[in-house]
Structure formats: C-alpha cells, structure tokens
Design an enzyme around this catalytic site. Structure first.
Site, mmCIF file in Angstrom:
data_model
loop_
_atom_site.group_PDB
_atom_site.id
_atom_site.type_symbol
_atom_site.label_atom_id
_atom_site.label_comp_id
_atom_site.label_asym_id
_atom_site.label_seq_id
_atom_site.Cartn_x
_atom_site.Cartn_y
_atom_site.Cartn_z
ATOM 1 N N LEU A 62 0.814 -1.218 0.000
ATOM 2 C CA LEU A 62 0.000 0.000 0.000
ATOM 3 C C LEU A 62 0.849 1.269 0.000
ATOM 4 C CD1 LEU A 62 -2.801 -1.090 2.505
ATOM 5 C CD2 LEU A 62 -2.722 -1.333 0.011
ATOM 6 N N GLY A 64 -9.491 3.265 -8.033
ATOM 7 C CA GLY A 64 -8.721 4.419 -8.482
ATOM 8 C C GLY A 64 -8.838 4.662 -9.980
ATOM 9 N N HIS A 73 -3.524 4.207 -2.423
ATOM 10 C CA HIS A 73 -4.505 3.313 -1.791
ATOM 11 C C HIS A 73 -5.185 4.008 -0.605
ATOM 12 C CE1 HIS A 73 -1.528 0.240 -3.452
ATOM 13 N NE2 HIS A 73 -2.659 -0.151 -4.002
HETATM 14 P P1 AMP Z 1 -3.746 -2.302 -6.762
HETATM 15 O O1 AMP Z 1 -3.308 -2.624 -5.372
HETATM 16 O O2 AMP Z 1 -2.657 -1.799 -7.642
HETATM 17 O O3 AMP Z 1 -4.597 -3.383 -7.380
HETATM 18 O O4 AMP Z 1 -4.715 -1.057 -6.607
HETATM 19 C C1 AMP Z 1 -5.817 -1.103 -5.734
HETATM 20 C C2 AMP Z 1 -6.670 0.112 -5.963
HETATM 21 O O5 AMP Z 1 -5.906 1.279 -5.718
HETATM 22 C C3 AMP Z 1 -7.177 0.225 -7.412
HETATM 23 O O6 AMP Z 1 -8.525 0.693 -7.390
HETATM 24 C C4 AMP Z 1 -6.241 1.236 -8.010
HETATM 25 O O7 AMP Z 1 -6.789 1.931 -9.091
HETATM 26 C C5 AMP Z 1 -5.996 2.152 -6.823
HETATM 27 N N1 AMP Z 1 -4.769 2.914 -6.987
HETATM 28 C C6 AMP Z 1 -3.537 2.454 -7.303
HETATM 29 N N2 AMP Z 1 -2.654 3.461 -7.425
HETATM 30 C C7 AMP Z 1 -3.346 4.601 -7.193
HETATM 31 C C8 AMP Z 1 -3.019 5.998 -7.198
HETATM 32 N N3 AMP Z 1 -1.766 6.416 -7.458
HETATM 33 N N4 AMP Z 1 -3.988 6.890 -6.906
HETATM 34 C C9 AMP Z 1 -5.259 6.483 -6.658
HETATM 35 N N5 AMP Z 1 -5.643 5.178 -6.643
HETATM 36 C C10 AMP Z 1 -4.701 4.260 -6.906
#
Ligand code: AMP
Length: 286
Positions: free
Chosen positions: A38, A152, A42
C-alpha cells in the site's frame, strides 16, 4: 499513541459474519479492494470511503488469475503487517486477506468476461488480465456485499470494466472512482514503482508529462492521429524501452477517437510503457 491492531479475517464466512452484524445495525459499508504493497494512492481510496461509509473493509489479495505466465505475480511486493498498520491508521475497520485457496477452491471453473471495454488497450497487451480482474472483483462484491466500492482512476480502464460488470450483473454496490495520487514530479503512485532503478525513476516522470502534453494538444483542437504519433515519439525519446499504447479514447466506453479532432467527445488519454522489467500505466482527462 499506536493505532489499535486492525482485525483481519481470512475466510468468506468470517467476512460475512462481521459485515452482516454491521448491516443489521443499519451501517453503511464501503469496500476498497487492493493487492497490498500500500501507498498514499490506496490510502486516498480509504479517505474517499470515509466520506460516506460507517464501516470500511479493505481487501488485500494478490490475485493470481489477473497475472499471465511470465508477469510479476511471484515478485509482486507483499508485506501484510505494514499494510495492516497503514490501513488501521487511515481509519479502516476490517482487513479481508484471503488465501488463494479460499478464493479459488479446487475445481474453480467460472470466469467473468466483460466484452467491449475490456478489449482495447491493456486488453490487447494483457489478453487474460481483465477476465481475472472482473472475476475476482465480482467475487469480492458478492462476498462483502458493500454499499459502495471505491477504485482508483489510476487504473482507468479497470474502473470502466468494473462499472460495466456491476451494471450488467445487477450487483448492488455503487462503483465510485477516485482521482490518481501522484509523486511531486507527477509520476502516478504505484506498487510497481518499487521495481524502478534511480535512472529509470527519472525517465518514468516523462509518462505523466507526455500524457499532459497530448491532452493539451487535443483540447486545443489538434487532430488525434498526429497528436498520438507525436506523443509516441516523445515517450521513446524520453528513454522508455517500448510503448504498448498511447491513445485518446472516449472516456465513457473507451471507443476509438480520431483521426481528426475530438470535438465534444468526453476524452481520456491513456498509455502503457515498458522500462526495464517494469510496465507502467497512466492516464489523464482531456
Ligand atoms: P492495486 O493494489 O494496484 O490493485 O490497486 C488497488 C486500488 O488502488 C485500485 O482501485 C487502483 O486503481 C488504486 N490505486 C492504485 N494506485 C493509485 C493511485 N496512485 N492513486 C489512486 N488510486 C490508486
């Protein structure tokens, strides 16, 4: 004062046991699905959930079915204790951290595929990826039965796939998108940024800059085809090893735009690039 330890459940039965109590008490539940490792991006989703939720459930599950053979499933960073501490500090109420066998029992044979929005862009570069995402997100939405699920805009195509999925399968959760969190130099925060060497990290900054340049050119009325070609050249000149795509798309259904100017179409510019062993994606509104 240290934050209280975050309760962790590892089975669907325990997740349902806890969420049923909250629901019976009339509490509104938001779900924030993640793969862990995270960062502030996140945590911004947790902050978004806090705006309307009584209870926030985060999930951490590195979903094997959304990785193709040869991708970074094994290498993907994992640190549950750190994730749990960050979630607790951000005001999360429960962590769902299932094992792969809890999510995929022997003989698991159902796959959710979302046609249309899954097909271009990352659907071309990673042909099995969105079926893995849609299947695991459908499961999480059925398991946790949240009122709202927050995703995100960083993964813009994924957000559109999940909106379509929830609509088509009548999943009652409202799907909410949250803006992309960036480092000071504009690089979108990502768990995969940890793979970048210092030299690669400098090159990576250009991804956001080139996307912004493309968005500006299109907003100024430049034709799509030459603006995309110019952006592609700029990425290669910046030092990326290869470019999977850099394109302007309709922001709602991801259909192709151009070759002329975008006119009044709601537009998003999206890109995926490769730098050493790292694949980076980003996007910007026009
Ligand atoms: P992940 O752990 O990469 O699967 O991401 C989990 C959630 O966090 C997803 O909805 C992503 O789009 C969101 N997310 C990842 N990076 C970012 C960021 N830099 N800003 C906002 N949301 C993010």
């Amino acid at each position: 004062m240290p934050a209280l330890a975050l309760p962790i459940v590892r089975t669907v039965a325990d997740l349902r046991g806890q969420t049923a109590l909250w629901r019976a008490a009339g509490q509104r539940i938001d779900l924030v699905p993640t793969m862990g490792a995270l960062h502030q991006g996140h945590l911004s989703l947790i902050a978004k959930a806090r705006e309307d939720a009584d209870r926030i459930v985060a999930s951490v599950f590195v979903n094997p079915t959304q990785f193709a053979p040869g991708e970074d499933f094994e290498a993907y960073p994992r640190d549950e204790a750190r994730d749990a501490a960050l979630l607790s500090g951000a005001g999360c109420d429960l962590l769902f951290a299932p094992t792969a066998s809890e999510m995929y029992a022997p003989g698991f044979s159902t796959t959710v595929t979302v046609a249309g929005v899954s097909e271009p862009l990352d659907g071309q570069s990673r042909p099995t990826h969105f079926a893995g995402v849609a299947t695991v997100v459908a499961k999480l939405l059925i398991q946790a039965a949240p009122d709202v699920a927050v995703f995100g805009e960083k993964d813009y195509q994924q957000l559109q796939v999940i909106k379509r999925l929830a609509r088509d399968l009548d999943l009652p959760a409202r799907i909410v998108g949250a803006p992309t969190m960036r480092a000071e130099d504009g690089l979108a925060l990502s768990s995969r940024n940890a793979y970048l060497s210092p030299a690669e990290r400098e090159i990576a900054t250009s991804l956001n800059a080139v996307l912004l340049g493309l968005a500006r050119a299109l907003a100024d009325g430049e034709a799509v085809a030459p603006a995309e070609a110019e952006a592609l050249e700029a990425l290669i000149a910046a030092g990326f090893d290869s470019v999977d795509y850099i394109e302007a798309r309709n922001a709602d259904d991801l259909s192709r735009l151009g070759p002329g100017p975008i006119g009044s179409a709601p537009t998003r510019v999206l890109a995926a690039v490769r730098l050493g062993k790292t694949r980076l994606i980003d996007n910007r509104a026009v």
